[in-house]
Each structure stands twice: as C-alpha cells, then as structure tokens.
Design an enzyme around this catalytic site. Sequence first.
Site, PDB file in Angstrom:
ATOM      1  N   ARG A   1      10.107   8.053  -2.489  1.00  0.00           N
ATOM      2  CA  ARG A   1      11.468   8.231  -2.987  1.00  0.00           C
ATOM      3  C   ARG A   1      11.676   7.768  -4.423  1.00  0.00           C
ATOM      4  O   ARG A   1      12.732   7.984  -5.008  1.00  0.00           O
ATOM      5  CB  ARG A   1      12.459   7.541  -2.041  1.00  0.00           C
ATOM      6  CG  ARG A   1      12.679   8.360  -0.768  1.00  0.00           C
ATOM      7  CD  ARG A   1      13.656   7.707   0.151  1.00  0.00           C
ATOM      8  NE  ARG A   1      13.084   6.575   0.863  1.00  0.00           N
ATOM      9  CZ  ARG A   1      13.814   5.626   1.441  1.00  0.00           C
ATOM     10  NH1 ARG A   1      15.113   5.659   1.375  1.00  0.00           N
ATOM     11  NH2 ARG A   1      13.220   4.637   2.091  1.00  0.00           N
TER      12      ARG A   1
ATOM     13  N   ASN B   1       1.748  -2.683 -49.495  1.00  0.00           N
ATOM     14  CA  ASN B   1       0.606  -3.391 -48.901  1.00  0.00           C
ATOM     15  C   ASN B   1      -0.494  -2.453 -48.445  1.00  0.00           C
ATOM     16  O   ASN B   1      -1.553  -2.892 -48.055  1.00  0.00           O
ATOM     17  CB  ASN B   1       1.080  -4.249 -47.723  1.00  0.00           C
ATOM     18  CG  ASN B   1       1.747  -3.426 -46.639  1.00  0.00           C
ATOM     19  OD1 ASN B   1       2.342  -2.389 -46.925  1.00  0.00           O
ATOM     20  ND2 ASN B   1       1.638  -3.869 -45.413  1.00  0.00           N
ATOM     21  N   TYR B   2      -0.286  -1.157 -48.524  1.00  0.00           N
ATOM     22  CA  TYR B   2      -1.233  -0.212 -47.926  1.00  0.00           C
ATOM     23  C   TYR B   2      -1.637   0.820 -48.961  1.00  0.00           C
ATOM     24  O   TYR B   2      -0.780   1.466 -49.579  1.00  0.00           O
ATOM     25  CB  TYR B   2      -0.534   0.463 -46.728  1.00  0.00           C
ATOM     26  CG  TYR B   2      -1.417   1.364 -45.906  1.00  0.00           C
ATOM     27  CD1 TYR B   2      -2.663   0.933 -45.458  1.00  0.00           C
ATOM     28  CD2 TYR B   2      -1.004   2.651 -45.568  1.00  0.00           C
ATOM     29  CE1 TYR B   2      -3.466   1.757 -44.687  1.00  0.00           C
ATOM     30  CE2 TYR B   2      -1.798   3.483 -44.786  1.00  0.00           C
ATOM     31  CZ  TYR B   2      -3.031   3.034 -44.353  1.00  0.00           C
ATOM     32  OH  TYR B   2      -3.819   3.851 -43.592  1.00  0.00           O
TER      33      TYR B   2
ATOM     34  N   ARG C   1       8.462  -2.127 -66.541  1.00  0.00           N
ATOM     35  CA  ARG C   1       9.226  -0.871 -66.570  1.00  0.00           C
ATOM     36  C   ARG C   1       9.365  -0.422 -68.020  1.00  0.00           C
ATOM     37  O   ARG C   1       9.212  -1.213 -68.943  1.00  0.00           O
ATOM     38  CB  ARG C   1      10.611  -1.069 -65.956  1.00  0.00           C
ATOM     39  CG  ARG C   1      11.393  -2.234 -66.543  1.00  0.00           C
ATOM     40  CD  ARG C   1      12.828  -2.212 -66.056  1.00  0.00           C
ATOM     41  NE  ARG C   1      13.413  -3.519 -65.819  1.00  0.00           N
ATOM     42  CZ  ARG C   1      14.134  -4.206 -66.711  1.00  0.00           C
ATOM     43  NH1 ARG C   1      14.287  -3.776 -67.947  1.00  0.00           N
ATOM     44  NH2 ARG C   1      14.665  -5.355 -66.379  1.00  0.00           N
TER      45      ARG C   1
ATOM     46  N   TYR D   1       6.464  -8.446   1.508  1.00  0.00           N
ATOM     47  CA  TYR D   1       6.405  -7.051   1.078  1.00  0.00           C
ATOM     48  C   TYR D   1       6.351  -6.986  -0.450  1.00  0.00           C
ATOM     49  O   TYR D   1       7.140  -7.633  -1.129  1.00  0.00           O
ATOM     50  CB  TYR D   1       7.668  -6.295   1.518  1.00  0.00           C
ATOM     51  CG  TYR D   1       7.739  -5.912   2.973  1.00  0.00           C
ATOM     52  CD1 TYR D   1       6.694  -6.158   3.845  1.00  0.00           C
ATOM     53  CD2 TYR D   1       8.867  -5.260   3.457  1.00  0.00           C
ATOM     54  CE1 TYR D   1       6.776  -5.781   5.178  1.00  0.00           C
ATOM     55  CE2 TYR D   1       8.959  -4.883   4.784  1.00  0.00           C
ATOM     56  CZ  TYR D   1       7.914  -5.145   5.648  1.00  0.00           C
ATOM     57  OH  TYR D   1       8.011  -4.767   6.952  1.00  0.00           O
TER      58      TYR D   1
ATOM     59  N   TYR E   1      11.120  -4.588 -47.900  1.00  0.00           N
ATOM     60  CA  TYR E   1       9.989  -4.560 -46.984  1.00  0.00           C
ATOM     61  C   TYR E   1       8.955  -5.570 -47.469  1.00  0.00           C
ATOM     62  O   TYR E   1       8.424  -5.453 -48.572  1.00  0.00           O
ATOM     63  CB  TYR E   1       9.348  -3.168 -46.904  1.00  0.00           C
ATOM     64  CG  TYR E   1       8.058  -3.234 -46.115  1.00  0.00           C
ATOM     65  CD1 TYR E   1       8.071  -3.673 -44.788  1.00  0.00           C
ATOM     66  CD2 TYR E   1       6.821  -2.931 -46.700  1.00  0.00           C
ATOM     67  CE1 TYR E   1       6.894  -3.798 -44.064  1.00  0.00           C
ATOM     68  CE2 TYR E   1       5.648  -3.045 -45.969  1.00  0.00           C
ATOM     69  CZ  TYR E   1       5.690  -3.482 -44.661  1.00  0.00           C
ATOM     70  OH  TYR E   1       4.530  -3.625 -43.951  1.00  0.00           O
TER      71      TYR E   1
ATOM     72  N   ASN F   1      15.890  -6.876  10.507  1.00  0.00           N
ATOM     73  CA  ASN F   1      14.578  -7.438  10.192  1.00  0.00           C
ATOM     74  C   ASN F   1      14.281  -7.222   8.714  1.00  0.00           C
ATOM     75  O   ASN F   1      14.293  -6.100   8.224  1.00  0.00           O
ATOM     76  CB  ASN F   1      13.528  -6.708  11.054  1.00  0.00           C
ATOM     77  CG  ASN F   1      12.106  -7.068  10.644  1.00  0.00           C
ATOM     78  OD1 ASN F   1      11.860  -8.145  10.122  1.00  0.00           O
ATOM     79  ND2 ASN F   1      11.177  -6.156  10.912  1.00  0.00           N
TER      80      ASN F   1
ATOM     81  N   ALA G   1       0.812  -1.219   0.000  1.00  0.00           N
ATOM     82  CA  ALA G   1       0.000   0.000   0.000  1.00  0.00           C
ATOM     83  C   ALA G   1       0.840   1.262   0.000  1.00  0.00           C
ATOM     84  O   ALA G   1       0.346   2.349  -0.278  1.00  0.00           O
ATOM     85  CB  ALA G   1      -0.927  -0.001   1.214  1.00  0.00           C
TER      86      ALA G   1
HETATM   87  C1  UD1 Z   1       9.888  -2.185   7.942  1.00  0.00           C
HETATM   88  C2  UD1 Z   1      10.088  -2.751   9.351  1.00  0.00           C
HETATM   89  C3  UD1 Z   1      11.577  -2.813   9.656  1.00  0.00           C
HETATM   90  C4  UD1 Z   1      12.296  -3.627   8.607  1.00  0.00           C
HETATM   91  C5  UD1 Z   1      12.002  -3.075   7.210  1.00  0.00           C
HETATM   92  C6  UD1 Z   1      12.559  -3.984   6.168  1.00  0.00           C
HETATM   93  C7  UD1 Z   1       8.116  -2.031  10.598  1.00  0.00           C
HETATM   94  C8  UD1 Z   1       7.608  -1.093  11.622  1.00  0.00           C
HETATM   95  N1  UD1 Z   1       9.421  -1.908  10.284  1.00  0.00           N
HETATM   96  O1  UD1 Z   1      10.344  -0.855   7.975  1.00  0.00           O
HETATM   97  O2  UD1 Z   1      11.779  -3.393  10.918  1.00  0.00           O
HETATM   98  O3  UD1 Z   1      13.682  -3.625   8.834  1.00  0.00           O
HETATM   99  O4  UD1 Z   1      10.568  -2.978   6.995  1.00  0.00           O
HETATM  100  O5  UD1 Z   1      12.402  -3.416   4.892  1.00  0.00           O
HETATM  101  O6  UD1 Z   1       7.382  -2.847  10.115  1.00  0.00           O
HETATM  102  N2  UD1 Z   1       3.183  -0.852   4.009  1.00  0.00           N
HETATM  103  C9  UD1 Z   1       1.827  -0.884   3.830  1.00  0.00           C
HETATM  104  N3  UD1 Z   1       1.046  -0.108   4.626  1.00  0.00           N
HETATM  105  C10 UD1 Z   1       1.555   0.681   5.594  1.00  0.00           C
HETATM  106  C11 UD1 Z   1       2.955   0.697   5.764  1.00  0.00           C
HETATM  107  C12 UD1 Z   1       3.744  -0.079   4.965  1.00  0.00           C
HETATM  108  O7  UD1 Z   1       1.309  -1.575   2.957  1.00  0.00           O
HETATM  109  O8  UD1 Z   1       0.766   1.350   6.269  1.00  0.00           O
HETATM  110  C13 UD1 Z   1       4.026  -1.686   3.146  1.00  0.00           C
HETATM  111  C14 UD1 Z   1       4.924  -0.844   2.245  1.00  0.00           C
HETATM  112  O9  UD1 Z   1       4.313  -0.604   1.001  1.00  0.00           O
HETATM  113  C15 UD1 Z   1       6.151  -1.732   2.098  1.00  0.00           C
HETATM  114  C16 UD1 Z   1       6.189  -2.511   3.411  1.00  0.00           C
HETATM  115  O10 UD1 Z   1       4.888  -2.438   3.938  1.00  0.00           O
HETATM  116  O11 UD1 Z   1       6.007  -2.653   1.057  1.00  0.00           O
HETATM  117  C17 UD1 Z   1       7.211  -1.972   4.389  1.00  0.00           C
HETATM  118  O12 UD1 Z   1       6.875  -0.667   4.740  1.00  0.00           O
HETATM  119  P1  UD1 Z   1       7.946   0.445   4.998  1.00  0.00           P
HETATM  120  O13 UD1 Z   1       7.272   1.689   5.358  1.00  0.00           O
HETATM  121  O14 UD1 Z   1       8.886   0.493   3.862  1.00  0.00           O
HETATM  122  O15 UD1 Z   1       8.672  -0.143   6.292  1.00  0.00           O
HETATM  123  P2  UD1 Z   1      10.074   0.238   6.812  1.00  0.00           P
HETATM  124  O16 UD1 Z   1       9.986   1.562   7.489  1.00  0.00           O
HETATM  125  O17 UD1 Z   1      11.064   0.096   5.735  1.00  0.00           O
END
Ligand code: UD1
Length: 459
Positions: A17, A390-391, A444, A104, A370, A173, A12
Amino acid sequence: MQTDLSIVILAAGMGTRMKSARPKVLHEAGGLPIVEHVVQSAIAMAPADRIIVVTGHGADTVEARLAPYGTGFARQTEQKGTGHALMVAADQITHRDGLLVVLYGDCPLLSADTIRGLLERHTSTGAAATVITTLLDDPTGYGRMLLDDDGNCFAIVEQKAATPEQLKVREINSGIYCFDASLLWRHLPEIVPNPVSGELYLTDMIEILRRHGHAVKTLRVADPAEILGINTRVELAQADRHFRDRKVRQLMLEGVTIERPETVTIDKFVEIGPDSVVEAFAQIRGMSRLGSECRVGSGSILRDVIAADAVELHPYCVISDCTIETGAHIGPFARLRMNATVKEGAHIGNFVELKKTQLGAGSKAMHLAYLGDSEIAEEVNIGAGTITCNYDGRKKHATVIGAGAFVGSNSTLVAPVEIGEGAYVAAGSVITESVPKGTLALGRSRQVVKPDWQPKAKK
Ligand code: UD1
Ligand code: CA
C-alpha cells in the site's frame, strides 16, 4: 540493558500500500527510516548480537542500511505470516532462554520506555506471554483481544475471522509481545496454517500457550500513537507528525522557545540549548547542535550544523555541515555549506554563499558574495558583490585574506591569490596577483570622461 533479553524485529513485509519501489521500512518518518527507529529502541534494550531483524522484500537494501547497528539478520524469502517470520529467525537466536520480545519494523513510535514497561509487567505477573494492546475508537483491521474475567487473554482473533460480537471489542493487538523464550521456541512449531489465508499467525501462540496451561497477560498503552503501524503514506505522515511533536515538546520542556511548534521540523538527535528561539517553519536536521540563546529564523534549514551560544540566524538561511562560533550573525538568505566556519562575532548578510571557507572573528560579508575555498582572517570587510573565482575549469584554488583587509565592492579575486594583512582592494577590481600587506590594489581601468562627445544623431 536487559542481558537475558532477545529481540526479533519483523520487517519482511512488502508494504504494497505504500505504492513504492522502496521497501516500506526504509521510508522515513521523524528524519529516519522507520525501521531504524525500531532498531534504535531495541539497541537501547538488548545487546546487538541478541537482536535479529527478519528481512524479505528489499532485504539487501534493508540489511545494508542497518548493518552499522551490528544486529543479526534472518531472511524470510516468502512471507508466510508473522508466525513463520519468527520460525525463520529461530536459527539465528543463540539464547533460547530468558525473554523474547517481538517488534514490528513498521511500528516506529513505540518508545523504549513502553518496551521497558512491557518487560516489567511480564516479569511481575509471571505470564508466559504479555501482549501490548490499546483501545481504539475504530478497531477495524486489527486483531481483537479476547480476555476472560480475570484479565487473562485467551485468544486473539483477526478481523477476517471475528464474529460480529468479537468485532465490537475495541481492545486491539499491537503485534508487540514479550514471550518466555523457552516456552515460545518449544511451542512455536505447533502453529498450523490459517485455513483461509494459509499463513502462520503468531497470534495463534496465545491459544497454544493457554492450552498448555500458561497465562497470557496484556499491557494496555494509553496513547494509540505508540503502536501506529505504517501501511500507507498517509500513516507515514501521521507518524512523522508524532515524532516532530515529541521532539519539540522535549525541547520546549528543556527551555527552548519554539514559535508555532506545529510548523517546525526538528530531527531526533538535534540538541538546542536553553533560551534559544526557533521561529516558525524552521527545519533543524541531522546531528545539529546549537548552544543557548541562539535564534533560528523562520524558514531556515539547518543540517549537521554546530553552533555555539548566541548565534543569530535570520530567516531563510540554508546551512549544512558548518560550524558557527559565539555571537555570529547570519542571513537573511545566506547559504553556507561544506565545512564553512564562521568565527566569533562574524557577520554574514543577505545573498552570501560560503563554501569550504573560514570567515574570521569579527569579519563581515554583508551582501551578495561568493566565498569559496577561502581563508579569511579576523576583522576583514568583504564588500558587496565580491566573488572568489576558485575554479579554473579543472581544479579548485584557494583565496587567503589577511587580518583587517578591506575588499571593495564588486571585486573579483582570481584564485590562487592572497590579500595581505590590512591591504585594500579597490572597488570593481579584478585581482589576479597577490596583494602585499598594507598596500592598495587597483585592478580596473581608469575612468575616462569625454566632455565633447555626443551621439551622432544629436549633433
Ligand atoms: C498483525 C496481527 C494483528 C495485529 C496487527 C497490528 C497477526 C496474524 N496479526 O496483523 O493481530 O492487530 O499486526 O499491526 O500477526 N511480517 C513479516 N513476515 C510475514 C508477515 C509479516 O516480516 O510473513 C511483518 C510485516 O513486515 C509487518 C509485521 O510483520 O512489519 C506485521 O505484519 P502485517 O502483515 O502487517 O500484520 P497484520 O495483518 O497487520
Ligand atoms: Ca499491519
């Protein structure tokens, strides 16, 4: 296929960026929108009706693109954090028991093998949750894994909240987890908004589960690329490079020679038979399938091309939606498109374009032609500079050329027109009427030589 597994894909986020009007997860790496790689890995693991994609920014476009996969969707209209995203998905989850994996949408390099590894580790340890982690030289920006002496994770601390001591932790993570689904759904409402950002962090689940006496384990992956999350176009290009490297590696191990592999671009589903050679800077895209002992010349670009064995494509051919039969030679600098078919052993040379045209077995069009909307039988010679007209400005018309016909250089074939079997067309002819089989057509004016003529000035 794991039948008690549900998967939620978080997609979502806005992707600020990327500096793009397009939703981040629809940007392409490895020849596909990044979220599609994730959906494909998910589909390999769980039934489509147990996969939910959480969409938000650009939800309509993302959902339209993913619709063919048959997954469910949950709309997160306001992005209030990864924990909130999961809460939004809860209503769509039909099976509240078994396992739940969180992926993700912006993390496309994670392989189905690693997801399988995650499930194995999770079930073998009996943990309530298992987190995919990796060691990074520079862990800046990521949540840090806090582990006790037994290797159990007791918390994940986000960069912003970490103490200087915690910031030194290099195990991060990935954001990819496997949960015991019933425990997750039972305790998810206990996540409270982060005091600083006001967001609901899924990472808080770790402490919550621990509080209830459950164990949380980790699966550390060796290759950090697998969990590369894409936030910028720089990372998009890195991910693309990883996909390309994986693909050429797979093909090389299957017996394809790839020269200067770092320069070629080959899409995920492309198949190439053994002992084929792909030269530097070639691109082979879409659903192309090439047989064995083929050669794809340097700088050639193929999309959705089906080629049999021993097909030779010289450098700089641009070919899309075409079928090429065994032993055909094409190029350099040939352009084939829209269902062109090159039959067995046919030759196409430089600066020849084929559109919706079949060139018969053993036939040759070696230079500057062609050929559009044409059906050319076997053993035909198409002279240099032949053009099928052709056209007519409104409609396309067909040209049919019989077996063994010889079309002289610089002929203009005004369609609809038919050149009969074994017929000859004299060089430089404009052919507006069909040529019966076995005849010679001259279209020709006869050359006139004036021996006494001199420019006025010379006289
Ligand atoms: C998150 C983790 C972090 C981890 C990192 C890895 C949390 C709080 N933190 O951080 O520990 O190291 O991912 O990349 O979870 N998204 C939604 N809805 C939201 C928020 C996010 O769908 O409300 C989706 C984003 O589109 C993205 C993913 O979740 O695909 C991660 O969200 P992002 O905001 O990038 O998390 P990070 O701050 O990077
Ligand atoms: Ca991120």
